[in-house]
Design a protein around this motif. Structure first.
Motif: not given
Length: 282
Positions: A64, A127, A146, A151-152, A155, A158, A224
């Motif tokens: 992660t 978050n 972000e 969401p991809e 990730v 970030r 991730q």
């Protein structure tokens, strides 16, 4: 709690101490042999020890936080030991207090992109603290932000922002690129850039590799659970600027980049040798 240091020691001693506080939340610091912290977290039972176990497995695809794992591997490779500190202990009913203390310490020491020693990607409090280094409001207005509806991308953004701020993230989710092209050098002259350096650092970090002469970095990698790739234009710029030699393939997802000592020197000059060392890459 004010957060007086409760424990400091090596892995075996830390294991024994954690058994004595089993069932409680606690805030811990993972430190380099010289005492400088490189990761702060909150956990219960043996959570603080799991990071070293993860790094020893050396399976980067499931990691992660590859920056943290690379630092641990570097410490172990050089014959050192991770130094463990327990900062504070909380009852299981006070998880919020534990989260708040974690965030306070992360802010106190600072993350790598903020000039501090920590490899933490987030600022604590889940978050609520936002990802580094911009506010959520600013993120929404930039290509490197972000996006809440993607969401991809969030990730990967970030992850890249953990290396440093860029106007446009050079790594994208594979399934969100309509056409992945084979890499050919850009027809116009190109100079080495931070954006290209960050792309190569991201590949090295995600694949668990050191930047040493002859290293081969994949253009596509997983982070991730997101299948990512260095985007077309950046891949072309990397080769045109002489930052890496292309390892060609008919399938662009199987392309790679080989770096010489001189090319690693270019990256080091752009981002700083200390930045690479703090991430366990050299």
């Amino acid at each position: 709690m004010d957060g007086l240091l409760l424990f400091e020691g090596g892995r075996s001693a830390a294991d024994e101490y954690l058994r004595g506080i089993a069932g409680n939340f606690y805030v811990y610091l993972l430190c380099r042999p010289d005492g400088r912290p490189f990761y702060i977290g909150k956990g219960v039972n043996r959570r603080a020890l799991e990071h070293e176990a993860e790094a020893r497995r050396n399976h980067p695809i499931g990691e992660t936080n590859p920056f943290k794992c690379n630092v641990i591997r570097k410490i172990l490779r050089e014959g050192g030991q991770v130094l463990y500190r327990i900062d504070t202990i909380y009852e299981r009913t006070d998880q919020q207090g534990c989260l708040e203390r974690e965030a306070v310490l992360i802010k106190k020491y600072g993350r790598l992109h903020e000039g501090g020693p920590l490899t933490n990607l987030a600022g604590g409090l889940g978050n609520l603290s936002g990802a580094a280094p911009h506010s959520l409001a600013r993120h929404a207005d930039t290509l490197s932000g972000e996006p809440t509806d993607n969401p991809e991308r969030a990730v990967l953004n970030r992850f890249l922002l953990g290396i440093g701020p860029v106007e446009s993230v050079p790594v994208k989710p594979i399934r969100q690129i309509s056409r992945i092209l084979q890499t050919t050098p850009h027809p116009q002259a190109r100079s080495p850039t931070l954006r290209c350096a960050y792309a190569l650092i991201a590949s090295a970090s995600a694949s668990g590799q050191q930047l040493s002469a002859g290293v081969q970095l994949p253009r596509a990698f997983s982070y991730q659970g997101v299948e990512a790739i260095i985007e077309n234009g950046v891949a072309r710029d990397i080769t045109k600027a002489g930052m890496a030699d292309l390892i060609a393939s008919e399938d662009p997802r199987r392309e790679g980049f080989q770096l010489s000592a001189g090319q690693i020197g270019i990256i080091s000059k752009l981002v700083g040798e200390a930045s690479l060392a703090e991430r366990g890459l050299i």
